[in-house]
Scaffold this motif. Sequence first.
Motif, PDB file in Angstrom:
ATOM      1  N   TYR A  40       0.818  -1.212   0.000  1.00 32.07           N
ATOM      2  CA  TYR A  40       0.000   0.000   0.000  1.00 32.07           C
ATOM      3  C   TYR A  40       0.858   1.272   0.000  1.00 32.07           C
ATOM      4  N   TRP A  41       2.042   1.199   0.563  1.00 32.35           N
ATOM      5  CA  TRP A  41       2.945   2.349   0.495  1.00 32.35           C
ATOM      6  C   TRP A  41       3.342   2.606  -0.957  1.00 32.35           C
ATOM      7  N   ASN A  42       3.601   1.552  -1.702  1.00 31.62           N
ATOM      8  CA  ASN A  42       3.954   1.702  -3.117  1.00 31.62           C
ATOM      9  C   ASN A  42       2.768   2.213  -3.935  1.00 31.62           C
ATOM     10  N   ILE A  43       1.569   1.727  -3.620  1.00 34.58           N
ATOM     11  CA  ILE A  43       0.379   2.221  -4.317  1.00 34.58           C
ATOM     12  C   ILE A  43       0.154   3.696  -4.015  1.00 34.58           C
ATOM     13  N   TYR A  44       0.347   4.050  -2.753  1.00 38.62           N
ATOM     14  CA  TYR A  44       0.168   5.450  -2.352  1.00 38.62           C
ATOM     15  C   TYR A  44       1.137   6.358  -3.102  1.00 38.62           C
ATOM     16  N   GLN A  45       2.390   5.976  -3.139  1.00 41.96           N
ATOM     17  CA  GLN A  45       3.385   6.798  -3.817  1.00 41.96           C
ATOM     18  C   GLN A  45       3.116   6.908  -5.316  1.00 41.96           C
ATOM     19  N   GLU A  46       2.676   5.790  -5.901  1.00 39.62           N
ATOM     20  CA  GLU A  46       2.533   5.743  -7.360  1.00 39.62           C
ATOM     21  C   GLU A  46       1.208   6.327  -7.843  1.00 39.62           C
ATOM     22  N   TRP A  47       0.113   6.157  -7.050  1.00 37.67           N
ATOM     23  CA  TRP A  47      -1.205   6.444  -7.589  1.00 37.67           C
ATOM     24  C   TRP A  47      -2.084   7.363  -6.740  1.00 37.67           C
ATOM     25  N   THR A  48      -2.009   7.335  -5.427  1.00 37.78           N
ATOM     26  CA  THR A  48      -3.022   8.033  -4.625  1.00 37.78           C
ATOM     27  C   THR A  48      -2.472   9.213  -3.813  1.00 37.78           C
ATOM     28  N   PHE A  49      -1.171   9.488  -3.881  1.00 34.32           N
ATOM     29  CA  PHE A  49      -0.577  10.634  -3.178  1.00 34.32           C
ATOM     30  C   PHE A  49      -1.219  11.923  -3.689  1.00 34.32           C
ATOM     31  N   PRO A  50      -1.592  12.889  -2.822  1.00 40.84           N
ATOM     32  CA  PRO A  50      -1.273  12.940  -1.393  1.00 40.84           C
ATOM     33  C   PRO A  50      -2.478  12.715  -0.470  1.00 40.84           C
ATOM     34  N   LEU A  51      -3.717  12.749  -1.008  1.00 38.75           N
ATOM     35  CA  LEU A  51      -4.879  12.833  -0.126  1.00 38.75           C
ATOM     36  C   LEU A  51      -5.760  11.576  -0.097  1.00 38.75           C
ATOM     37  N   THR A  52      -5.491  10.607  -0.924  1.00 40.00           N
ATOM     38  CA  THR A  52      -6.369   9.433  -1.009  1.00 40.00           C
ATOM     39  C   THR A  52      -5.694   8.205  -0.417  1.00 40.00           C
ATOM     40  N   ARG A  53      -6.409   7.515   0.439  1.00 43.75           N
ATOM     41  CA  ARG A  53      -5.876   6.281   1.017  1.00 43.75           C
ATOM     42  C   ARG A  53      -5.740   5.217  -0.072  1.00 43.75           C
ATOM     43  N   PRO A  54      -4.634   4.484  -0.090  1.00 43.84           N
ATOM     44  CA  PRO A  54      -4.425   3.488  -1.157  1.00 43.84           C
ATOM     45  C   PRO A  54      -5.448   2.362  -1.150  1.00 43.84           C
ATOM     46  N   ASP A  55      -6.000   2.028   0.034  1.00 42.46           N
ATOM     47  CA  ASP A  55      -6.987   0.951   0.074  1.00 42.46           C
ATOM     48  C   ASP A  55      -8.347   1.397  -0.454  1.00 42.46           C
ATOM     49  N   LYS A  56      -8.481   2.680  -0.805  1.00 43.21           N
ATOM     50  CA  LYS A  56      -9.683   3.140  -1.496  1.00 43.21           C
ATOM     51  C   LYS A  56      -9.589   2.833  -2.991  1.00 43.21           C
ATOM     52  N   LEU A  57      -8.363   2.641  -3.474  1.00 37.53           N
ATOM     53  CA  LEU A  57      -8.147   2.321  -4.884  1.00 37.53           C
ATOM     54  C   LEU A  57      -8.019   0.822  -5.116  1.00 37.53           C
ATOM     55  N   VAL A  58      -7.340   0.140  -4.186  1.00 31.48           N
ATOM     56  CA  VAL A  58      -7.086  -1.289  -4.356  1.00 31.48           C
ATOM     57  C   VAL A  58      -7.458  -2.020  -3.066  1.00 31.48           C
ATOM     58  N   VAL A  59      -8.276  -3.075  -3.195  1.00 33.99           N
ATOM     59  CA  VAL A  59      -8.640  -3.910  -2.052  1.00 33.99           C
ATOM     60  C   VAL A  59      -8.014  -5.282  -2.236  1.00 33.99           C
ATOM     61  N   PHE A  60      -7.380  -5.787  -1.176  1.00 33.47           N
ATOM     62  CA  PHE A  60      -6.785  -7.106  -1.195  1.00 33.47           C
ATOM     63  C   PHE A  60      -7.689  -8.080  -0.463  1.00 33.47           C
ATOM     64  N   GLY A  61      -7.950  -9.234  -1.065  1.00 31.54           N
ATOM     65  CA  GLY A  61      -8.753 -10.266  -0.416  1.00 31.54           C
ATOM     66  C   GLY A  61      -8.769 -11.525  -1.248  1.00 31.54           C
ATOM     67  N   GLY A  62      -8.615 -12.669  -0.576  1.00 29.22           N
ATOM     68  CA  GLY A  62      -8.663 -13.937  -1.279  1.00 29.22           C
ATOM     69  C   GLY A  62      -7.567 -14.109  -2.302  1.00 29.22           C
ATOM     70  N   ALA A  63      -6.356 -13.684  -1.977  1.00 26.38           N
ATOM     71  CA  ALA A  63      -5.179 -13.827  -2.846  1.00 26.38           C
ATOM     72  C   ALA A  63      -5.276 -12.986  -4.119  1.00 26.38           C
ATOM     73  N   SER A  64      -6.193 -12.018  -4.153  1.00 20.65           N
ATOM     74  CA  SER A  64      -6.317 -11.197  -5.351  1.00 20.65           C
ATOM     75  C   SER A  64      -6.556  -9.739  -4.975  1.00 20.65           C
ATOM     76  N   PHE A  65      -6.372  -8.872  -5.964  1.00 17.87           N
ATOM     77  CA  PHE A  65      -6.514  -7.430  -5.781  1.00 17.87           C
ATOM     78  C   PHE A  65      -7.581  -6.907  -6.737  1.00 17.87           C
ATOM     79  N   THR A  66      -8.507  -6.120  -6.193  1.00 18.10           N
ATOM     80  CA  THR A  66      -9.581  -5.548  -6.993  1.00 18.10           C
ATOM     81  C   THR A  66      -9.427  -4.034  -7.015  1.00 18.10           C
ATOM     82  N   ILE A  67      -9.510  -3.460  -8.192  1.00 14.51           N
ATOM     83  CA  ILE A  67      -9.318  -2.019  -8.368  1.00 14.51           C
ATOM     84  C   ILE A  67     -10.674  -1.328  -8.433  1.00 14.51           C
TER      85      ILE A  67
END
Length: 552
Positions: free
Chosen positions: A381-408
């Motif tokens: 999530y730190w990498n997602i934050y730096q790459e895509w959601t900086f500075p005001l959006t939490r990275p888990d609002k863009l990508v959710v992890f669950g069941g060995a997969s990631f949903t955007i």
Amino acid sequence: MRGDFMSFKGRALKGIGFTLVLLLPLSVMVPAYGADKPSLVVVVSIDQMRRDRLDAKSPGGIGKILQGRNYVESVLDHGLSTTCPGHAVLLTGANPSTAGVPGNSFVDRQTFELRYCVDDDDDAFRVLDSDKNRSPRNIRVTALGDWMRQADSASRVFSVGGKDRSTIAMGGQKPDGAFWYNNETGNFTTSGYYAKQLPDYVSAFNGDQPEKNGRVANLPQTWEHGVSPYRVDDYEGEKDTYSRVSGHPILTGDDIYMQIYSSPFVDQLTLELAKIVVDTEKLGQGDSVDLLSIALSATDTVGHTYGPRSAEAVDALNRTDLWLGEFLDDLEAKLGKDKILVVLSADHGVAELPEYQTETKSNQCPEQGRVSATRFLISLYWNIYQEWTFPLTRPDKLVVFGGASFTINKDTARELGVDPAEVTQWLDQHMASLPIVETAWTQAEIEHGKTEVARLLRNSLVPDRSGDVLVQLKQDCIIMPDGGTTHGSVYGYDREVPMVFYGWGVESGEIAGAAHTVDIGPSIARHIGIPVPEGLDGRALPLTNQVVDSNH
């Protein structure tokens, strides 16, 4: 233990529209034994039961069933080996891709919330002693019990188990009853989908206060067991939630109901209630064929905590074997051995405890098997934050992890002004670069892949419910920071499960060759002579040595 994967012709059919195929047309089938028929079909799932743990010398139910027809190379035919899809497959003849069950949970792409596989929005389906809703409506196909009732409306169908998801998935869409253990209340319960109140005999089984006047009160204060032939009792890597040594609390302490659930005694209770269901509902005593599915959960709850080689796992399986034997002996005495068809299988296997594999020098994971989930997700999530959601959006609002997969979340992506396809590509490449990851798969890569692993993952893929990027860890790697072990992979230790038929009309023997748990429902249906829905993913295996047509 073999980790290879047999190559078979793929038969996966996907999409919600396929539900209608299973619900409507039925092929005409000739009864296997003319007017003769069994009285009762009993399907037993032992959760997390690896095939290599079978022992023909077992003195109880497992040893008895192994006298039947044992498909010695049986495996799951899907890649994500978790409980809900594993149980859904057993009696539907449908892969998880067709059944709409990619895992124990999935991301609802409308709300971007994680949904439980047997959750339901309808409050009319509230669990009777809980604030949760439960039903089989997320499962997009019918099951053996539904086919039996469509062939003969007098057939009766019941499902009993230790977990809601396993009980519900095996029960089908319209059973006469489904009862599971609630580890928050100590009761066996049901939901409004099945009944507005419990039958009197289940209420009596529970008692007003389970540990005082219910069947729970008959359990021991502590769980005492012997040693394991593989390793010492107190072993590094085991969870210590309820002690790592013999003398685990059962009816002592402040967490009694969960302690029962985490012990072999949840299987004892399940089988005791199953016997009462048979007796009270008079299953197998009418002119029609009845069905009872039994989902035994202790092997899973104990295995997760202590590992499959532990003293606890060995003792739990031995106890379950004896209790199952007592149940089957009683059933045969009541109905007659020649009138019962019994099937034994499992939803998935399990990985070894990483510390045990390290000790035995069999660990193939770069990080000795155990990966910290916290460290893994924080880094991601730190990498997602730096790459895509900086500075005001939490990275888990863009990508959710669950069941060995990631949903955007495409809505969040649009708000950020980024292309979801670019996020998918970045995430695919980032995950593939990690040392513990064998392959990262996008949905397109799964759909068009030519390898055996791609085929297995296709059989687990539900496009509108599966993640955008699925992560295949390297063999023996598990993401569990605080002890215990898990399952869910495409590897042999998670996919090689038993598949044994015993009793009415079954010719005994060890049968080699292709056999999958998705074949169980169609095999039973053809064997007892009822119509089977067209277009199933599973095939009907012959339960005699006579060569017969095995078309789906």
